[in-house]
Scaffold this motif. Structure first.
Motif, PDB file in Angstrom:
ATOM      1  N   LYS A 153      49.366  41.706  29.050  1.00 22.79           N
ATOM      2  CA  LYS A 153      49.994  40.487  28.534  1.00 22.79           C
ATOM      3  C   LYS A 153      49.109  39.781  27.512  1.00 22.79           C
ATOM      4  N   THR A 154      47.842  39.584  27.875  1.00 25.74           N
ATOM      5  CA  THR A 154      46.959  38.749  27.061  1.00 25.74           C
ATOM      6  C   THR A 154      46.106  39.520  26.073  1.00 25.74           C
ATOM      7  N   GLY A 155      45.964  40.840  26.319  1.00 27.34           N
ATOM      8  CA  GLY A 155      45.071  41.628  25.488  1.00 27.34           C
ATOM      9  C   GLY A 155      43.613  41.422  25.836  1.00 27.34           C
ATOM     10  N   GLU A 156      43.351  40.639  26.883  1.00 26.12           N
ATOM     11  CA  GLU A 156      41.976  40.373  27.308  1.00 26.12           C
ATOM     12  C   GLU A 156      41.322  41.673  27.791  1.00 26.12           C
ATOM     13  N   ILE A 157      40.104  41.930  27.328  1.00 24.97           N
ATOM     14  CA  ILE A 157      39.364  43.111  27.768  1.00 24.97           C
ATOM     15  C   ILE A 157      38.904  42.893  29.204  1.00 24.97           C
ATOM     16  N   LEU A 158      39.002  43.906  30.006  1.00 19.53           N
ATOM     17  CA  LEU A 158      38.530  43.826  31.384  1.00 19.53           C
ATOM     18  C   LEU A 158      37.067  43.371  31.380  1.00 19.53           C
ATOM     19  N   PRO A 159      36.757  42.278  32.073  1.00 15.98           N
ATOM     20  CA  PRO A 159      35.388  41.760  32.045  1.00 15.98           C
ATOM     21  C   PRO A 159      34.351  42.827  32.415  1.00 15.98           C
ATOM     22  N   LEU A 160      33.192  42.720  31.788  1.00 15.56           N
ATOM     23  CA  LEU A 160      32.149  43.725  31.980  1.00 15.56           C
ATOM     24  C   LEU A 160      31.773  43.884  33.446  1.00 15.56           C
ATOM     25  N   GLU A 161      31.753  42.751  34.180  1.00 24.70           N
ATOM     26  CA  GLU A 161      31.374  42.856  35.597  1.00 24.70           C
ATOM     27  C   GLU A 161      32.405  43.679  36.383  1.00 24.70           C
ATOM     28  N   GLU A 162      33.681  43.624  35.940  1.00 22.31           N
ATOM     29  CA  GLU A 162      34.704  44.437  36.601  1.00 22.31           C
ATOM     30  C   GLU A 162      34.536  45.917  36.247  1.00 22.31           C
TER      31      GLU A 162
ATOM     32  N   GLU B 297      37.514  46.601  48.576  1.00 16.28           N
ATOM     33  CA  GLU B 297      37.691  45.248  48.058  1.00 16.28           C
ATOM     34  C   GLU B 297      36.538  44.349  48.488  1.00 16.28           C
ATOM     35  N   ASP B 298      36.100  44.541  49.723  1.00 17.94           N
ATOM     36  CA  ASP B 298      34.999  43.724  50.237  1.00 17.94           C
ATOM     37  C   ASP B 298      33.671  44.103  49.582  1.00 17.94           C
ATOM     38  N   LYS B 299      33.444  45.403  49.407  1.00 16.92           N
ATOM     39  CA  LYS B 299      32.160  45.883  48.888  1.00 16.92           C
ATOM     40  C   LYS B 299      32.027  45.648  47.390  1.00 16.92           C
ATOM     41  N   PHE B 300      33.122  45.870  46.652  1.00 16.22           N
ATOM     42  CA  PHE B 300      33.036  45.783  45.191  1.00 16.22           C
ATOM     43  C   PHE B 300      33.818  44.595  44.616  1.00 16.22           C
ATOM     44  N   ASN B 301      34.514  43.881  45.503  1.00 11.29           N
ATOM     45  CA  ASN B 301      35.230  42.674  45.106  1.00 11.29           C
ATOM     46  C   ASN B 301      36.283  42.943  44.022  1.00 11.29           C
ATOM     47  N   PHE B 302      37.015  44.043  44.181  1.00 11.66           N
ATOM     48  CA  PHE B 302      38.186  44.282  43.339  1.00 11.66           C
ATOM     49  C   PHE B 302      39.130  45.225  44.083  1.00 11.66           C
TER      50      PHE B 302
ATOM     51  N   PHE C 219      33.244  53.397  26.801  1.00 11.86           N
ATOM     52  CA  PHE C 219      34.584  53.895  26.470  1.00 11.86           C
ATOM     53  C   PHE C 219      35.652  53.122  27.235  1.00 11.86           C
ATOM     54  N   LEU C 220      35.398  52.835  28.503  1.00  6.51           N
ATOM     55  CA  LEU C 220      36.364  52.106  29.331  1.00  6.51           C
ATOM     56  C   LEU C 220      36.672  50.743  28.714  1.00  6.51           C
ATOM     57  N   SER C 221      35.657  50.119  28.148  1.00  9.86           N
ATOM     58  CA  SER C 221      35.857  48.785  27.571  1.00  9.86           C
ATOM     59  C   SER C 221      36.716  48.814  26.306  1.00  9.86           C
ATOM     60  N   THR C 222      36.931  50.010  25.738  1.00 12.64           N
ATOM     61  CA  THR C 222      37.762  50.097  24.524  1.00 12.64           C
ATOM     62  C   THR C 222      39.257  50.059  24.833  1.00 12.64           C
ATOM     63  N   PHE C 223      39.638  50.331  26.083  1.00  9.76           N
ATOM     64  CA  PHE C 223      41.082  50.392  26.360  1.00  9.76           C
ATOM     65  C   PHE C 223      41.529  49.647  27.604  1.00  9.76           C
ATOM     66  N   ALA C 224      40.604  49.193  28.464  1.00 11.75           N
ATOM     67  CA  ALA C 224      40.993  48.442  29.660  1.00 11.75           C
ATOM     68  C   ALA C 224      41.298  47.002  29.255  1.00 11.75           C
ATOM     69  N   LYS C 225      42.547  46.758  28.821  1.00  8.91           N
ATOM     70  CA  LYS C 225      42.944  45.447  28.305  1.00  8.91           C
ATOM     71  C   LYS C 225      44.215  44.976  29.003  1.00  8.91           C
ATOM     72  N   HIS C 226      44.249  43.700  29.320  1.00  6.07           N
ATOM     73  CA  HIS C 226      45.394  43.142  30.030  1.00  6.07           C
ATOM     74  C   HIS C 226      46.661  43.298  29.188  1.00  6.07           C
TER      75      HIS C 226
ATOM     76  N   PRO D 162      47.011  45.600  35.844  1.00  6.63           N
ATOM     77  CA  PRO D 162      47.446  44.972  34.576  1.00  6.63           C
ATOM     78  C   PRO D 162      46.597  45.384  33.371  1.00  6.63           C
ATOM     79  N   TYR D 163      45.413  45.927  33.622  1.00  3.92           N
ATOM     80  CA  TYR D 163      44.535  46.347  32.526  1.00  3.92           C
ATOM     81  C   TYR D 163      44.761  47.807  32.135  1.00  3.92           C
ATOM     82  N   PHE D 164      45.646  48.480  32.854  1.00  2.00           N
ATOM     83  CA  PHE D 164      45.860  49.903  32.594  1.00  2.00           C
ATOM     84  C   PHE D 164      47.344  50.204  32.439  1.00  2.00           C
ATOM     85  N   SER D 165      47.941  49.650  31.407  1.00  2.00           N
ATOM     86  CA  SER D 165      49.327  50.023  31.124  1.00  2.00           C
ATOM     87  C   SER D 165      49.337  51.464  30.614  1.00  2.00           C
ATOM     88  N   LEU D 166      50.393  52.173  30.946  1.00  2.00           N
ATOM     89  CA  LEU D 166      50.464  53.613  30.698  1.00  2.00           C
ATOM     90  C   LEU D 166      50.134  53.977  29.256  1.00  2.00           C
TER      91      LEU D 166
END
Length: 673
Positions: free
Chosen positions: A519-528, A342-347, A510-517, A354-358
């Motif tokens: 509740k909101t459908g927001e795509i996981l930010p690129l920096e994440e 968490e300290d090194k990568f800030n997550f 590929f990760l950006s195609t499915f890592a979505k919140h 929440p971005y990885f519902s089954l």
């Protein structure tokens, strides 16, 4: 009522009619199946015609198909949805099935027919697959006692029957110990550090048990986050000890004697068959070839990884020292590793969940299979299932039926821990018809709650893709003979498709195609996403040493280094000492719950996870060079998957890659260079 298991299933795709089968059907169906198969053997043996490939080897390949359907259904249920009745029945029928297996391989008249075909058939008169079947069939006899004397054969029978019972007992003890333990907390202060979602699940678990407060168990979705986030060191220690003492306590579920007996019997069996050790026996039919090659492979990786692992632990120790801990223990590792990450990568894992519902992740796996191989997956409501939580999909390739896929995602009392792929029916060609497979994925992911879907940690995301890779190996199978189909390959090759698919989880696009919140459908930010990719080899030195410790322990048990006079705990401590980065905790041992190598199929084979990592890293490098969904490269990989065990695995790999695998890709990916 008639026994459905003794009839052809009048269901879509002849799928198992789970909901109509009574558990009392299994024993008579198994007994009948054994007798029917013995009659099939008699017909081969009593055939007055000269032995040929067709009337002997192919005929033998078709023996016991009815029994196979029944036993695969039974033992799969015993793993995924068991109860006292099924567990008792497993104890009863396992030795009977072991005896039946020996009735085939120790049948002298049958062996003489197979030997006649093997010695008198021109290799060029058969297809590559047919010769592979002939060679495998002949070896199955010679490697399992056909050349023994009558006295030795009886000894082999006794060993195999005892082993079959011991392995069932081992598994049942681990399941019972997993189910029996729980950590009950009633003071909210004890939850310090635990994320709200994990605490909520623990409260729901307590309510299910009619308790107040919170309950944590040894099931993966409960155990792992507790070890990562619980600030209370004593409670981490308590849960760690409960896990590391599974089936290693002074009660009726203790597996120490089972470990000793299984190892001794495997050693006796191997030497009876003319091998120095069980590992020598197993590795004769593996890519690695012999124990010496495995030992060299493991120690070479150990030398490369250990300096990195020591640096990682030094970093964690500095963090722990801030909390007044002067000596890190195993139950501290996950907690401080998560803090450092968490300290090194800030997550954190929790912030990503929440971005990885089954079902979002599952859809992504399906999407990858579609883009690679042209597969589509659609839910079939008309196909029976063994539990209401199971979903059945029909798999199509360009609109044509390819397979059935059963998915079962959440922990239950009757389900063993872990994640696995299995099948209810393999693929083969019978009477000119391509019989497509029925594949199953079973996992233990967190359950959904009233207002939240099942949310996965990123590690669980890769687990899903891993098991889906195994499933694809079964789904894409396209051979004539079932015993060479799908995952029926050398054990140190079987992990290639599964570990290969994990790589897609770390591809940014590929990760950006499915890592979505959820509740909101927001795509996981690129920096994440960048952080996930950057952290892909976080603690890789530690993780490598952990895997190597399992592989070294497995090989030590199976190369005659263990005596029944040894203490399991002391032997384990001695063997894995060179891989250990923390002090051992007295009174703990993993061997009594090491299901992969004792009841499972990985004895003298646990090294194959690291072996296959070399293959998968090298294979995915090829995809990166050409484009991860490049049609030509995917088609080559599809061929590799479809051919199962019909071709030597190294030949298959060279046909795909154009050369032998290189270890450099693994070392680079793991950050060990």
């Amino acid at each position: 009522m008639s026994n459905l298991l003794l009839k052809n299933f009048d269901t879509p795709f002849q799928s198992v009619p789970f909901e109509d089968i009574r558990q009392e059907n299994f024993k008579p169906a198994i007994l009948h199946g054994i007798e029917f198969a013995k009659n099939e053997i008699d017909q081969i043996v009593n055939n007055l015609a000269e032995p040929t490939f067709e009337n002997t080897v192919v005929a033998l390949e078709q023996v016991g198909k009815q029994l196979q359907v029944v036993t695969e259904t039974f033992f799969n249920l015993n793993s995924a949805e068991t109860n006292d009745y099924l567990q008792q029945l497993a104890q009863e029928v396992s030795p009977l099935l072991a005896e039946y297996g020996n009735d085939i391989t120790l049948n002298e008249a049958l062996f003489q027919r197979v030997k006649n075909v093997f010695e008198n058939t021109e290799k060029d008169s058969l297809t590559i697959e047919e010769y592979r079947l002939l060679d495998k069939t002949y070896k199955s006899f010679t490697r399992n006692g056909a050349l023994l004397t009558d006295v030795e054969k009886e000894k082999l029978r006794a060993i195999d029957m005892e082993l079959s019972t011991l392995k069932v007992s081992f598994s049942q003890n681990v399941l019972q110990e997993t189910n029996d333990y729980f950590l009950h907390l009633t003071d909210i202060a004890q939850l310090e550090g635990i994320p709200v979602s994990i605490a909520t699940a623990a409260k729901e678990e307590a309510l299910k048990r009619n308790l107040t407060g919170w309950v944590f168990t040894l099931q993966y979705p409960s155990f792992v986050p507790f070890m990562k986030y619980a600030a209370n060191r004593q409670l981490r220690k308590d849960l760690y000890l409960a896990s590391s003492r599974k089936a290693f306590q002074q009660n009726k579920y203790n597996n120490e004697k089972n470990v000793k007996d299984i190892v001794q019997l495997r050693q006796e069996r191997a030497q009876l068959l003319g091998f120095e050790s069980h590992a020598d026996f197993v590795l004769q039919e593996r890519m690695a070839g012999n124990p010496q090659n495995v030992d060299h492979f493991l120690h070479d990786l150990l030398a490369k990884a250990k300096p990195f692992a020591l640096q990682e632990v030094d970093g964690l120790s500095l963090l722990a020292a801030k909390d007044g801990i002067d000596k890190m223990m195993p139950y501290d590792h996950a907690y401080y590793a998560e803090k450092w990450r968490e300290d090194k990568f800030n997550f954190s894992d929790e912030s990503l969940k929440p971005y990885f519902s089954l079902y979002q992740v599952l859809d992504a796996a399906f999407d990858a299979a579609h883009r690679l191989f042209g597969l589509t997956f659609s839910v079939r409501e008309d196909i029976q299932k063994y539990h209401e939580e199971v979903t059945v999909y029909e798999v199509l390739e360009n609109g044509v039926h390819k397979a059935l896929l059963y998915t079962d995602w959440h922990p239950r009392e009757g389900k063993r821990a872990g994640a696995w792929m299995t099948s209810y029916r393999g693929q083969s060609v019978v009477g000119g018809k391509n019989m497509r497979p029925h594949i199953s994925i079973v996992c233990n992911f967190s359950r959904p709650s009233a207002d939240t879907p099942s949310l996965l940690t990123f590690n669980e995301v890769t687990t899903l893709f891993h098991e889906f890779g195994h499933a694809l190996h079964g789904i894409m199978a396209n051979t004539v003979f079932e015993s060479l189909s799908g995952t029926h390959v050398y054990w140190d090759f079987v992990e290639l498709p599964s570990q290969f698919m994990e790589n897609f989880c770390y591809d940014k696009d590929f990760l950006s195609t499915f890592a979505k919140h959820y509740k909101t459908g927001e795509i996981l930010p690129l920096e994440e996403i960048d952080k996930i990719v950057a952290s892909s080899n976080f603690m890789e030195g530690y993780q490598t040493l952990r895997q190597l410790s399992f592989g070294l322990l497995d090989m030590a048990y199976h190369t005659n280094r263990f005596s029944t006079m040894d203490s399991v705990e002391e032997f384990e401590k001695k063997i894995i000492e060179e891989t250990q980065l923390y002090p051992t905790v007295e009174g703990s041992a993993m061997s009594p719950s090491f299901s992969h190598i004792f009841p499972g199929g990985y004895s003298a084979g646990y090294y194959s996870y690291k072996w296959a990592e070399v293959l998968d890293a090298d294979a995915f490098d090829y995809f990166r060079e050409t484009g991860i969904f490049n049609a030509e490269t995917a088609d080559k990989f599809k061929t590799l998957l479809s051919k199962g065990g019909t071709v030597d695995p190294m030949e298959l790999y060279i046909d795909f890659r154009g050369r032998k695998p290189a270890v450099d890709a693994l070392l680079k990916r793991a950050g060990l260079v």
